[in-house]
Design an enzyme around this catalytic site. Structure first.
Site, PDB file in Angstrom:
ATOM      1  N   SER A 275       0.804  -1.214   0.000  1.00  0.00           N
ATOM      2  CA  SER A 275       0.000   0.000   0.000  1.00  0.00           C
ATOM      3  C   SER A 275       0.848   1.279   0.000  1.00  0.00           C
ATOM      4  O   SER A 275       1.646   1.474  -0.900  1.00  0.00           O
ATOM      5  CB  SER A 275      -0.932  -0.054   1.208  1.00  0.00           C
TER       6      SER A 275
ATOM      7  N   HIS B 240      -7.639  -5.502  -0.310  1.00  0.00           N
ATOM      8  CA  HIS B 240      -6.420  -4.785   0.059  1.00  0.00           C
ATOM      9  C   HIS B 240      -5.670  -5.431   1.223  1.00  0.00           C
ATOM     10  O   HIS B 240      -4.446  -5.416   1.269  1.00  0.00           O
ATOM     11  CB  HIS B 240      -6.811  -3.349   0.428  1.00  0.00           C
TER      12      HIS B 240
END
Ligand code: NAG
Ligand code: NAG
Ligand code: NAG
Length: 406
Positions: free
Chosen positions: A168, A372
């Protein structure tokens, strides 16, 4: 009744928002020791005087029989995402955490911590109570923190290059560093980026759509909200996590629901046993400016430096708009792992970035519902992600003759 209870807890959480995180929240070293791995804590000073705490797992109990104390090992450095920390890479426990798997495979493992998180709330002159402390975005994390941490790990391990893994925002800081200070490309051997974020043209998260209306370009509001501490771990949290996110809790869906809401709805991969640990170690703190900078990317469709408004931009950058990052400078070949159900990193954006990079190797996760956080905390993270990265790194080390015993 339950709702009232939860509301009260949330209120307490908000009210205790400015309580100083105490050392008790720094659990990485203790967790690693509990998992029976050796751990070293290191302090890194950046050139703009932030003080970061990073961790090293120099060996693995599973390799004791190899007697490699004198042997030089290849180095791997892991960098966490926004409001996350070094804990991300170890809370899965000894069998499936990426950090331990690296140690087991014979690597010298380093875990970074960006300024502003639980482990890196220190500066030589500025106290975190002052808003000046929080005057940074992920640009500064890239060019100051990441640069300093990589140099430190290389110097300590007496190596000239290392393998790099990030999730990320950690990937954003990698793109920032390698495009801004291109000589750092020579310091990395192989690069593995999970859920990478640079361009946000196809990003579809609902809060980004809303947030960017208010914060996507310089305004009075973004000026007021910027440079503040966002979401540190608080004292009330441990209690809340144990009661709300635990295996038996009737409210557990709130914890998984929050991860789903941010990371991608409907995943079947999340390891629910981890929720208490995830809750206790997150959010680990950040500056509001990091979010505002992402909102600006969303608005502009470009991957570029922070927009201070025309007047300030002229002073800081000598031009009216912020300069774009030149991603063509990222010479190191980048392995990117991405997925369809990731609200933070859209497939189209990753593939667009790949067309601009000098060298990219894409791996699109074969599960439609992979989100994610599955890159870190899924039940099959070992098979889908970790083994794949380690195999790639091994073949790189063999190809380049970096002695390692398997
Ligand atoms: C381990 O290696 C060192 C140096 O190579 C040697 O001195 C030592 O005796 C070895 N220990 C064992 C248990 O084999
Ligand atoms: C570091 O590596 C160099 C070259 O490989 C070697 O000459 C030197 O002795 C090493 N230093 C330490 C402290 O291990
Ligand atoms: C899920 O997390 C728990 C707690 O760390 C761990 O013991 C377990 O091995 C994990 N399950 C899988 C399938 O990875």
């Amino acid at each position: 009744m339950w709702q009232m209870f939860l509301l009260a807890l949330l209120l307490l959480q908000l009210l205790s928002g400015h309580i100083e995180p105490v050392d008790g929240h720094k659990v990485t070293a203790r967790l690693i020791t509990n998992h029976r791995y050796p751990v070293e804590e290191h302090t890194v000073h950046t050139s703009d005087d932030y003080i970061l705490t990073i961790y090293r797992i120099p060996a693995s109990p599973k390799r004791q029989h190899l007697n490699e104390t004198m042997q030089k090992k290849p180095v791997v450095f892991l960098q966490h995402g926004i409001v996350c920390s070094s804990d991300d890479w170890i809370i899965n426990g000894p069998d499936t955490s990426l950090a331990y798997m690296f140690a087991d495979a014979g690597y010298d493992v380093w875990l970074g911590n960006a300024r502003g998180n639980t482990y890196s709330r220190q500066h030589k002159h500025i106290h975190p109570d002052q808003s000046d402390f929080w005057k940074f975005s992920w640009h500064e994390i890239g060019v100051y923190d990441l640069a300093a941490m990589l140099d430190y790990a290389l110097a300590e391990s007496n190596s000239s290059s290392l393998h790099f893994v990030a999730h990320s925002q950690g990937t954003t800081t990698y793109f920032v560093l390698m495009s801004s200070l291109p000589w750092y490309n020579e310091k990395v051997r192989s690069v593995h980026l999970l859920a990478p974020i640079a361009y946000m043209r196809s990003h579809g998260f609902i809060l980004s759509k809303l947030g960017s209306v208010l914060l996507g370009s310089p305004s009075f509001l973004s000026w007021v909200i910027g440079n503040m501490e966002m979401l540190p771990i608080t004292s009330i949290q441990k209690f809340m996590c144990e009661h709300v996110c635990s295996e038996g809790s009737m409210l557990k869906f709130l914890c998984s629901g929050l991860l789903d809401f941010i990371g991608g709805w409907g995943t079947r991969h999340l390891n629910h046993t981890l929720l208490t640990d995830v809750c206790e170690t997150h959010p680990a703190g950040a500056s509001t400016t990091q979010i505002i900078h992402y909102m600006q990317l969303y608005n502009s469709g470009d991957f570029r430096q922070y927009d201070h408004g025309r007047e300030q931009n002229e002073i800081i950058y000598q031009q009216a708009t912020p300069p774009s990052y030149n991603v063509r400078n990222i010479m190191s070949c980048v392995n990117m792992y991405y997925s369809d159900n990731d609200y933070m990193s859209a497939v189209e954006d990753v593939e667009y970035l790949a067309t601009l990079l000098p060298c990219a190797d894409l791996y699109r996760i074969p599960y439609k519902d992979w989100n994610h956080y599955d890159f870190l905390w899924s039940v099959n993270v070992k098979e889908v992600i970790n083994n794949r990265i380690i195999d790639k790194m091994h073949s790189y080390d063999i190809e380049h003759n970096m002695g390692i015993t398997f």
